[in-house]
Design a protein around this motif. Sequence first.
Motif, short mmCIF file in Angstrom:
data_model
loop_
_atom_site.label_atom_id
_atom_site.label_comp_id
_atom_site.label_asym_id
_atom_site.label_seq_id
_atom_site.Cartn_x
_atom_site.Cartn_y
_atom_site.Cartn_z
N ALA A 1 -12.65 2.44 -3.81
CA ALA A 1 -12.38 1.56 -2.78
C ALA A 1 -11.36 0.88 -3.01
O ALA A 1 -10.32 0.83 -2.09
N ALA A 2 -11.03 0.23 -4.13
CA ALA A 2 -10.03 -0.56 -4.56
C ALA A 2 -8.40 0.48 -4.37
O ALA A 2 -7.60 -0.04 -3.90
N LEU A 3 -8.63 1.44 -4.95
CA LEU A 3 -7.53 2.34 -4.84
C LEU A 3 -7.05 2.76 -3.30
O LEU A 3 -5.80 2.72 -2.95
N PRO B 1 -1.98 2.05 0.86
CA PRO B 1 -0.59 1.66 1.77
C PRO B 1 0.40 0.98 1.38
O PRO B 1 1.57 1.27 1.62
N GLY B 2 0.31 -0.25 0.48
CA GLY B 2 1.31 -0.95 -0.09
C GLY B 2 1.85 -0.16 -1.11
O GLY B 2 3.26 -0.12 -1.22
N ALA B 3 1.14 0.55 -2.02
CA ALA B 3 2.02 1.57 -2.82
C ALA B 3 2.94 2.44 -2.29
O ALA B 3 3.87 2.97 -2.79
N VAL C 1 5.33 3.84 -4.98
CA VAL C 1 4.71 3.91 -5.99
C VAL C 1 3.64 4.92 -6.20
O VAL C 1 2.77 4.81 -5.27
N ALA C 2 3.62 5.83 -7.11
CA ALA C 2 2.66 6.70 -7.04
C ALA C 2 1.21 6.15 -7.71
O ALA C 2 1.39 5.32 -8.78
N LEU C 3 0.43 6.45 -7.10
CA LEU C 3 -1.05 5.72 -7.67
C LEU C 3 -1.87 6.95 -8.22
O LEU C 3 -1.93 8.14 -7.38
N ARG C 4 -2.68 7.02 -9.60
CA ARG C 4 -3.37 7.80 -10.22
C ARG C 4 -4.43 7.39 -10.70
O ARG C 4 -4.64 6.10 -10.86
N ASN D 1 -7.04 -7.43 -7.55
CA ASN D 1 -6.01 -8.16 -7.95
C ASN D 1 -5.31 -7.49 -9.02
O ASN D 1 -4.02 -7.53 -9.13
N LEU D 2 -5.69 -6.55 -10.02
CA LEU D 2 -5.16 -6.04 -11.13
C LEU D 2 -4.15 -4.80 -10.28
O LEU D 2 -3.22 -4.85 -10.99
N ILE D 3 -4.82 -4.18 -9.66
CA ILE D 3 -4.16 -3.03 -8.84
C ILE D 3 -2.74 -3.55 -8.11
O ILE D 3 -1.78 -2.95 -8.36
N SER D 4 -3.09 -4.43 -7.38
CA SER D 4 -2.01 -5.09 -6.46
C SER D 4 -0.90 -5.56 -7.42
O SER D 4 0.30 -5.52 -6.92
#
Length: 602
Positions: A449-451, A456-458, A463-466, A489-492
């Motif tokens: 859910a956090a990912l 959208p922001g990434a 920026v690639a999310l894995r 918070n950590l991911i953002s």
Amino acid sequence: MSGAGLLQRPAALTTGRPKQNDMVRHLHRLASDPNSVLERQLSIAVVFALSLSVLALPFSRGASSAGVLVAAVLMAASTAAAFVLHRPAYHWRTAAIVPLVDILAVGFLRAATGGPSSVFGIMLVLPVISLGVEPGRLPLLFGGIVTVGAMMLPLAFNSAAFAGGQWIRVFFTPIMLGLTCVFVSVLTRRLRSRVRAVEQLRGDQEILLAAAQDHADASASASALLRESANQLSSIIDGVTEQAIIATDPAGRIEMFNSGAQKMLRVAAHDVIGRSIIDLDWAREPAQSGDQPRTPSTAGRFAALVAGVRPGRPQLGDHTYQANGRPPMQIQVAITARRDAAGDIDGFLFVGTDVTVDREAAKMKDEFVNLISHELRTPLSSILGYLELIADDDDNPLSDEQLKYLATVDRNANRLLRLVSDLLFTAQVESGRFHLQKESVDLQALVVAALETATPGATARNVALRMSVPPEAVDVWGDPGRLGQAVDNLISNAVKFTPAGGRVVVTLGTTDEPEPRALIGVTDTGMGIPPDEVDRLFSRFFRASTATANAVPGVGLGLTITKAIASAHGGEIRVASTVGEGTIFVLDLPRMAKAPIPVPAS
């Protein structure tokens, strides 16, 4: 005994026995020094000369002149040889030739003056004794052969010299002389061994004296250095006037009370040295919430005061102190254990800092933030409510341009509301009013859910999310809303600090050592954090220099909130970063630390 006394005593013993030492040296020279053959020979030559002078008297007639002449020549030759052989250039065993020649000289004198009945036969004892002094057993063997030959010399002057039972002397006299020689040799050998032992002891004594002198010099240097270090340390500690430094023994009795402690606590050092530190008011009343039970004994109160001290880690705590009618002051005290060379506790060190102004400023800041946050939250809620009413008003529809403007206002109002909520949350954490609503939380679903929220922001920042999660569920016991906030918070933060074309990887893992834990890792390829700023990342309103240099938006509350959430769940957060390469944050949580399930009442 002092070092000086130890060094002076052997000198006194040495100077007190000069005669004994001279005698030992003289005996040693006679016993073992091959050069002493000259001294022995001179003594024998003097006796031999006296014997010759007796023969010159009127009543001494009948002696063979040829025999006496041969004897005198042999004695002169042995004396001359003694003068030559006593030099160090010759081997010491060659000195045995001298007494052997002396035996022959006395033998000729004996044979020339009556043979077996000659009174000069007794003189054989002198060269035999001189031969016994020589080291080794070989001179004894040659001495026996030469003595027998000397006893047989009277036959050369008179064939009937051994008539009437005189042959007994030929055998008996050499045996007695040989025993005498052996006895002298044994005594001399013992004397040599004792002399060597004395020399060895003297050498050992000199070595010990030199070592003692070296140790005394080293001890004096070490003592002087220790005194200098102690004086320097004392001056440094007394030079600290804005902090109270107090040293105690293991039982809590005060041993050192610096000028900063006297200034801060308004107590003279001579009034507290030797007394228990518990007698100071701040040591009795720790500034903690709730009623604390008091231990009746001083030893018990001191044990409770230092109970939290750990090796290499000071115990920090705030204490209230009020001196002689002055307003109460807040003192932050760091307690550290002092240890000796064996690692045992040798005492404790108390370092107190007046934090009254800091605590009052922090309290006023918290109250201000709390007040402003509440005052802002109320109008913001109204603004958001009215924005929703305007957007949903079907009777007065808005144009597309108006809806665009309204969306901008709504987005910024929500951003401001999140900032206000963060301020309120940090104020709750500081005041201890932070509460959780715990339940079973599936971390796999929470990470997914956090990912999805950060996608959208990434995407907008390129920026690639894995993501890497285990196939099985990973459950923890906690507040799903707060844990989700921490992961968000950590991911953002990772997305904000990663430039376009970078990558953010979110992993979920588990470990069972030393206890079951869940690990959420967030790794980015961003700008990184300087090493000297890592320890301050979780402070309120702190922003890394790389963030300000690259104009990364934020106010410095996200990591503070994340750490508070992790601590409230019995976990921790770790960070490792390299400038220019990226950063990794790890959220470490205990797995399924569930509350006990209540049993229904019957």
